[in-house]
Design an enzyme around this catalytic site. Sequence first.
Site, PDB file in Angstrom:
ATOM      1  N   LYS A 166     -15.726  -0.486   2.195  1.00 41.99           N
ATOM      2  CA  LYS A 166     -15.669   0.818   2.755  1.00 41.99           C
ATOM      3  C   LYS A 166     -14.970   2.115   1.164  1.00 41.99           C
ATOM      4  O   LYS A 166     -15.213   2.553   1.814  1.00 41.99           O
ATOM      5  CB  LYS A 166     -14.486   0.785   3.781  1.00 41.99           C
ATOM      6  CG  LYS A 166     -15.495   0.412   4.882  1.00 41.99           C
ATOM      7  CD  LYS A 166     -14.262   0.193   6.080  1.00 41.99           C
ATOM      8  CE  LYS A 166     -14.910  -0.152   8.080  1.00 41.99           C
ATOM      9  NZ  LYS A 166     -13.997  -0.185   8.317  1.00 41.99           N
ATOM     10  N   ALA A 203      -0.068   1.274   7.818  1.00 42.27           N
ATOM     11  CA  ALA A 203      -0.181   3.010   6.535  1.00 42.27           C
ATOM     12  C   ALA A 203      -1.615   2.709   6.289  1.00 42.27           C
ATOM     13  O   ALA A 203      -1.668   3.444   5.439  1.00 42.27           O
ATOM     14  CB  ALA A 203       0.329   3.355   5.861  1.00 42.27           C
ATOM     15  N   GLY A 204      -1.969   1.226   6.015  1.00 45.59           N
ATOM     16  CA  GLY A 204      -3.393   2.299   5.741  1.00 45.59           C
ATOM     17  C   GLY A 204      -4.507   2.415   5.904  1.00 45.59           C
ATOM     18  O   GLY A 204      -4.577   3.145   6.879  1.00 45.59           O
TER      19      GLY A 204
END
Length: 268
Positions: free
Chosen positions: A64, A125-126
């Site tokens: 991604k 928090a990725g």
Amino acid sequence: MKFAVIGNPISHSLSPVMHRANFNSLGLDDTYEALNIPIEDFHLIKEIISKKELEGFNITIPHKERIIPYLDYVDEQAINAGAVNTVLIKDGKWIGYNTDGIGYVKGLHSVYPDLENAYILILGAGGASKGIAYELAKFVKPKLTVANRTMARFESWNLNINQISLADAEKYLAEFDIVINTTPAGMAGNNESIINLKHLSPNTLMSDIVYIPYKTPILEEAERKGNHIYNGLDMFVYQGAESFKIWTNKDADINSMKTAVLQQLKGE
């Protein structure tokens, strides 16, 4: 029209089943396949996709972020998330999008209609967290709260949110209407516990973006406490529908897509 999903490994992907069900429902003769592209072969991505004569494709783990340098243009949502899961090939140009955030939020809205007034805590928090947070921040009135083990992870964020540690999240858990786990904890093969639910309010909706397993350990624990739970199946379906819209400018048949995935998950 020809489409695909790329990843490594990719044999487990339910994207082909889901998209083919949508094509069949809409009477389209489009095709959708899964392409396994190892990391060491990724530099050949343009050649591989060109040979397949695709008009668009999805990207899953671990590519991604890796796809971004190969794109001619990246949509704002994908820039914010730092990841791309959908590519449109138009006039020879590769355009990258991220439909994960909008996919999750559309699904969540269908089970929690008063979303704009909800106090929401996001765990992790990725890239997935960031994509969802940016989408929620467009219309949710209370400031979002995001919790992570390390505060350094927030350095790449430019969204006005409350940044807290997981320890603080445990303490203030009772204050939230919705808690969303975006970490890998609880995925198949990962039994790590992300947070203690001792202070979880009985009225809080507990959510996880994972759908395999159908109920992650954190969802099972919340359900045992009597809370409503919500997994990542709708996110998967709605992100696929958004990808289809980007490629074809047509609305997908959500019901046929969801039914196909559920049947596959049940082994039918």
